[in-house]
Design an enzyme around this catalytic site. Structure first.
Site, PDB file in Angstrom:
ATOM      1  N   LEU A   8      88.044 -10.806 -70.617  1.00 52.20           N
ATOM      2  CA  LEU A   8      87.798  -8.911 -70.553  1.00 52.20           C
ATOM      3  C   LEU A   8      88.287  -8.872 -69.688  1.00 52.20           C
ATOM      4  O   LEU A   8      88.777  -8.811 -68.518  1.00 52.20           O
ATOM      5  CB  LEU A   8      86.221  -9.535 -69.872  1.00 52.20           C
ATOM      6  CG  LEU A   8      85.352  -9.430 -71.151  1.00 52.20           C
ATOM      7  CD1 LEU A   8      83.713  -9.573 -71.026  1.00 52.20           C
ATOM      8  CD2 LEU A   8      85.555  -8.858 -72.678  1.00 52.20           C
ATOM      9  N   THR A  12      96.462  -6.752 -63.544  1.00 54.46           N
ATOM     10  CA  THR A  12      96.801  -7.394 -62.169  1.00 54.46           C
ATOM     11  C   THR A  12      95.935  -8.994 -62.542  1.00 54.46           C
ATOM     12  O   THR A  12      96.832  -9.551 -62.679  1.00 54.46           O
ATOM     13  CB  THR A  12      96.717  -7.464 -60.372  1.00 54.46           C
ATOM     14  OG1 THR A  12      96.660  -5.342 -61.119  1.00 54.46           O
ATOM     15  CG2 THR A  12      96.997  -8.082 -59.603  1.00 54.46           C
ATOM     16  N   GLU A 126      84.658 -18.751 -57.912  1.00 56.82           N
ATOM     17  CA  GLU A 126      85.600 -18.689 -57.217  1.00 56.82           C
ATOM     18  C   GLU A 126      86.444 -17.224 -56.268  1.00 56.82           C
ATOM     19  O   GLU A 126      87.418 -17.228 -55.215  1.00 56.82           O
ATOM     20  CB  GLU A 126      86.821 -19.634 -56.607  1.00 56.82           C
ATOM     21  CG  GLU A 126      87.548 -20.644 -56.136  1.00 56.82           C
ATOM     22  CD  GLU A 126      86.599 -20.990 -54.105  1.00 56.82           C
ATOM     23  OE1 GLU A 126      85.743 -21.817 -54.469  1.00 56.82           O
ATOM     24  OE2 GLU A 126      86.909 -19.634 -54.117  1.00 56.82           O
ATOM     25  N   VAL A 129      86.496 -14.178 -53.986  1.00 57.27           N
ATOM     26  CA  VAL A 129      86.215 -14.647 -52.385  1.00 57.27           C
ATOM     27  C   VAL A 129      87.500 -14.984 -51.627  1.00 57.27           C
ATOM     28  O   VAL A 129      87.375 -16.248 -52.149  1.00 57.27           O
ATOM     29  CB  VAL A 129      84.666 -15.310 -51.384  1.00 57.27           C
ATOM     30  CG1 VAL A 129      85.251 -14.661 -49.667  1.00 57.27           C
ATOM     31  CG2 VAL A 129      83.467 -13.875 -52.127  1.00 57.27           C
ATOM     32  N   GLY A 184      99.620  -4.287 -56.213  1.00 61.55           N
ATOM     33  CA  GLY A 184      97.938  -4.930 -57.256  1.00 61.55           C
ATOM     34  C   GLY A 184      96.948  -5.847 -56.249  1.00 61.55           C
ATOM     35  O   GLY A 184      96.157  -6.796 -56.580  1.00 61.55           O
ATOM     36  N   GLU A 187      91.797  -1.970 -54.770  1.00 67.34           N
ATOM     37  CA  GLU A 187      91.023  -2.173 -55.719  1.00 67.34           C
ATOM     38  C   GLU A 187      90.916  -0.656 -56.699  1.00 67.34           C
ATOM     39  O   GLU A 187      92.305  -0.195 -55.623  1.00 67.34           O
ATOM     40  CB  GLU A 187      89.131  -1.692 -55.031  1.00 67.34           C
ATOM     41  CG  GLU A 187      88.685  -3.084 -54.422  1.00 67.34           C
ATOM     42  CD  GLU A 187      88.572  -4.481 -55.158  1.00 67.34           C
ATOM     43  OE1 GLU A 187      88.104  -4.304 -56.535  1.00 67.34           O
ATOM     44  OE2 GLU A 187      89.414  -5.335 -55.507  1.00 67.34           O
ATOM     45  N   ASP A 198      84.337  -3.819 -50.097  1.00 70.64           N
ATOM     46  CA  ASP A 198      84.658  -4.877 -50.769  1.00 70.64           C
ATOM     47  C   ASP A 198      84.450  -6.829 -49.087  1.00 70.64           C
ATOM     48  O   ASP A 198      84.169  -6.629 -50.040  1.00 70.64           O
ATOM     49  CB  ASP A 198      85.500  -4.559 -50.743  1.00 70.64           C
ATOM     50  CG  ASP A 198      86.939  -6.023 -51.442  1.00 70.64           C
ATOM     51  OD1 ASP A 198      86.498  -6.301 -52.477  1.00 70.64           O
ATOM     52  OD2 ASP A 198      87.763  -6.642 -50.583  1.00 70.64           O
ATOM     53  N   LYS A 202      81.780  -8.925 -50.420  1.00 70.93           N
ATOM     54  CA  LYS A 202      82.112 -10.629 -49.711  1.00 70.93           C
ATOM     55  C   LYS A 202      81.571 -11.683 -49.204  1.00 70.93           C
ATOM     56  O   LYS A 202      81.258 -12.764 -49.259  1.00 70.93           O
ATOM     57  CB  LYS A 202      83.841 -10.442 -49.780  1.00 70.93           C
ATOM     58  CG  LYS A 202      84.580 -10.311 -50.459  1.00 70.93           C
ATOM     59  CD  LYS A 202      86.386 -10.096 -50.660  1.00 70.93           C
ATOM     60  CE  LYS A 202      86.994  -9.298 -51.219  1.00 70.93           C
ATOM     61  NZ  LYS A 202      88.432  -9.156 -51.106  1.00 70.93           N
TER      62      LYS A 202
END
Ligand code: NDP
Ligand SMILES: N[C@@H](CC=O)C(=O)O
Ligand code: NA
Length: 437
Positions: A8, A12, A126, A129, A184, A187, A198, A202
């Site tokens: 989905l 990037t 994985e 973070v 890239g 966000e 962000d 994390k």
């Protein structure tokens, strides 16, 4: 045995993921048993960096998550919706999930992991973070026997890239952010990076694993890097520090007791002065660095590229590989592998930021009157704030610029002292207040 996966998103991270899966030579041979069966995107007309058969591409994401052919749904859309609903639908259809979406997991992890437990499927994250750095699986597995005391990390590549370039070349914030977007790293809405949200997502995820409990995201104290000025970077440098956006999760040293559920933790994200001799001081550009301290291991440091197409895809595909390996060895298993699943129930108790004990750096602008430094010292003393250094470093116009570094103090006391200092006639303003590691 062939595992069919659906991507989905082919942006990037999706593109990096497809590139690895389409070029398996020299990598783990299990990858040859993984087939991209569907790719969901928003626009079918967009030029793509990776060539996939047109019949695989669709804008019908609902069809993908209910398609009985698909074993693993790899969610790389970003944003909260439709990512959350699609993951839940896929889980309800018995599909395993791999996601890089820390925003969804930090807010809806409870709902998603409960649904996954119920359906007997894995949700692997994985990439969410530290980008390509292996940190989620090491915390669950190789470090799983340790009693974790603290996690202190640079976990946002965009802000580390911005701060590094501001430090190195004194560039303009806006121009450097545009470069991070072009590369890239950022966000879709870069305010999530710049305002520390962000990093908060994390550290909530890391804390949840390290302290085996759920985290309410609103308990994470969060400050971004907008207030960090070139002047502070320069003064910090003179004092022997660099400024980094740190995310910290720490067992409260004041809390005691053997029952992990009764423990209080600190959870915070803020720009921080880091001594140039600290291992995190040399983590630059898009790199992330995560220091884990635990008993009996001591200190372990993870570092590597924290964002970007290839590195993040490395983590995504490693999760796909983990699921495929477990399913290959025992597809009929009634129970989920306990080191790959997530089953904790209770919520961790988080201490208020006013209880934090830390050092501070503060910059004051004041009238250049005799006795101002004395007034500052007296007011801090009244609130039990002990000072390590007070230096008048120069002038801004006709205002004197004074930098204060404290010893360890209780944040609540420090803030009370600042409130009183703001009322002093000679004090014009306090342009920066930063914590010191
Ligand atoms: N970029 C990075 O370095 C890292 C990103 N992440 C996370 O990975 C995830 C993906 O990020 P990234 O690859 O940078 O994002 P991009 O914006 O580059 O890609 C998003 C992809 O999802 C598709 N998409 C988005 N919304 C929809 C929708 N409603 N319907 C259909 N397709 C949709 C887009 O389609 P189209 O191409 O047609 O526009 C695009 O292919 C995010 O959760 C992010 O936080 C995690 C670590 C690092
Ligand atoms: N925007 C994020 C991407 C990786 O998680 C970052 O800059 O770290
Ligand atoms: Na990672």
């Amino acid at each position: 045995m062939v595992f069919k996966i659906a991507l989905l998103g082919l942006g990037t991270v999706g593109t990096g993921t497809a590139k690895i899966l389409l070029d398996t030579a020299g990598r783990n041979p299990l990858l040859q048993g993984i087939e991209i069966a569907k790719v969901g995107v928003r626009s079918l007309d967009k030029p793509r960096e990776v060539q996939l058969p047109l019949e695989l591409m669709t804008t019908d994401l609902e069809e993908i998550v209910t398609n009985p052919e698909i074993d693993i749904v790899v969610e790389l859309l970003g944003g909260l919706e439709p990512a959350r609903s699609l993951m839940l639908k896929a889980i309800a259809q018995g599909k395993h999930i791999v996601t890089a979406n820390k925003a969804v997991i930090s807010r809806y992890g409870d709902e998603i992991f409960a649904a996954a437990e119920e359906a007997g499927v894995y949700v692997m994250l994985e990439a969410a973070v530290g980008g390509g750095i292996p940190v989620i699986q090491p915390l669950k597995q190789a470090l799983g026997v340790n009693r974790i005391h603290s996690i202190t990390g640079i976990v946002n590549g965009t802000t580390n890239y911005i701060l590094t370039r501001m430090q190195r070349e004194g560039g303009e914030f806006g121009d450097i952010l545009a470069d991070a977007q072009r590369l890239g790293y950022a966000e879709a809405d870069p305010t999530a990076d710049v305002d520390g949200l962000d990093a908060a997502d994390k550290i909530a995820i890391l804390a949840s694993i390290a302290f085996a409990g759920r985290i309410n995201l609103s308990d994470v104290h969060c400050e971004g890097i907008r207030q960090v000025s070139a002047a502070d970077i320069g003064y910090a440098e003179k004092l022997g520090f660099v400024i980094k956006l740190l995310a910290v999760a720490k067992r409260d040293p004041m809390a005691t007791g053997d029952n992990p559920k009764s423990e209080t933790i600190q959870l915070r994200v803020h720009p921080t002065l880091v001594s140039k001799t600290h291992p995190l001081a040399s983590i630059n550009d898009v790199y992330n660095g995560i220091v884990v301290e635990g008993e009996p291991i001591g200190q372990v440091i993870f570092s590597g590229p924290g964002a970007g197409s290839g590195p993040t895809a490395s983590a995504v595909v490693s999760d796909i590989l983990n699921i495929a390996a477990v399913l290959k060895s025992d597809r009929e298993a009634k129970q989920l592998h306990p080191l790959l699943s997530c089953a904790h129930q209770h919520y961790c108790t988080v201490a208020p930021i006013s209880d934090l004990v830390t050092r501070f750096y503060a910059r004051f602008l004041s009238q250049d009157h005799p006795g101002v430094i004395g007034h500052l010292g007296t007011t801090f003393g009244k609130h039990h704030v002990s000072l390590e250094s007070v230096v008048q470093i120069g002038f801004q116009g006709n205002l004197a610029e004074i930098v204060v570094v404290t010893h360890d103090v209780r944040e609540g006391n420090f803030r009370q002292a600042l409130d009183e200092i703001r009322t002093l006639e000679a004090v014009d303003s306090i342009p920066s207040i930063l914590r010191v590691l």
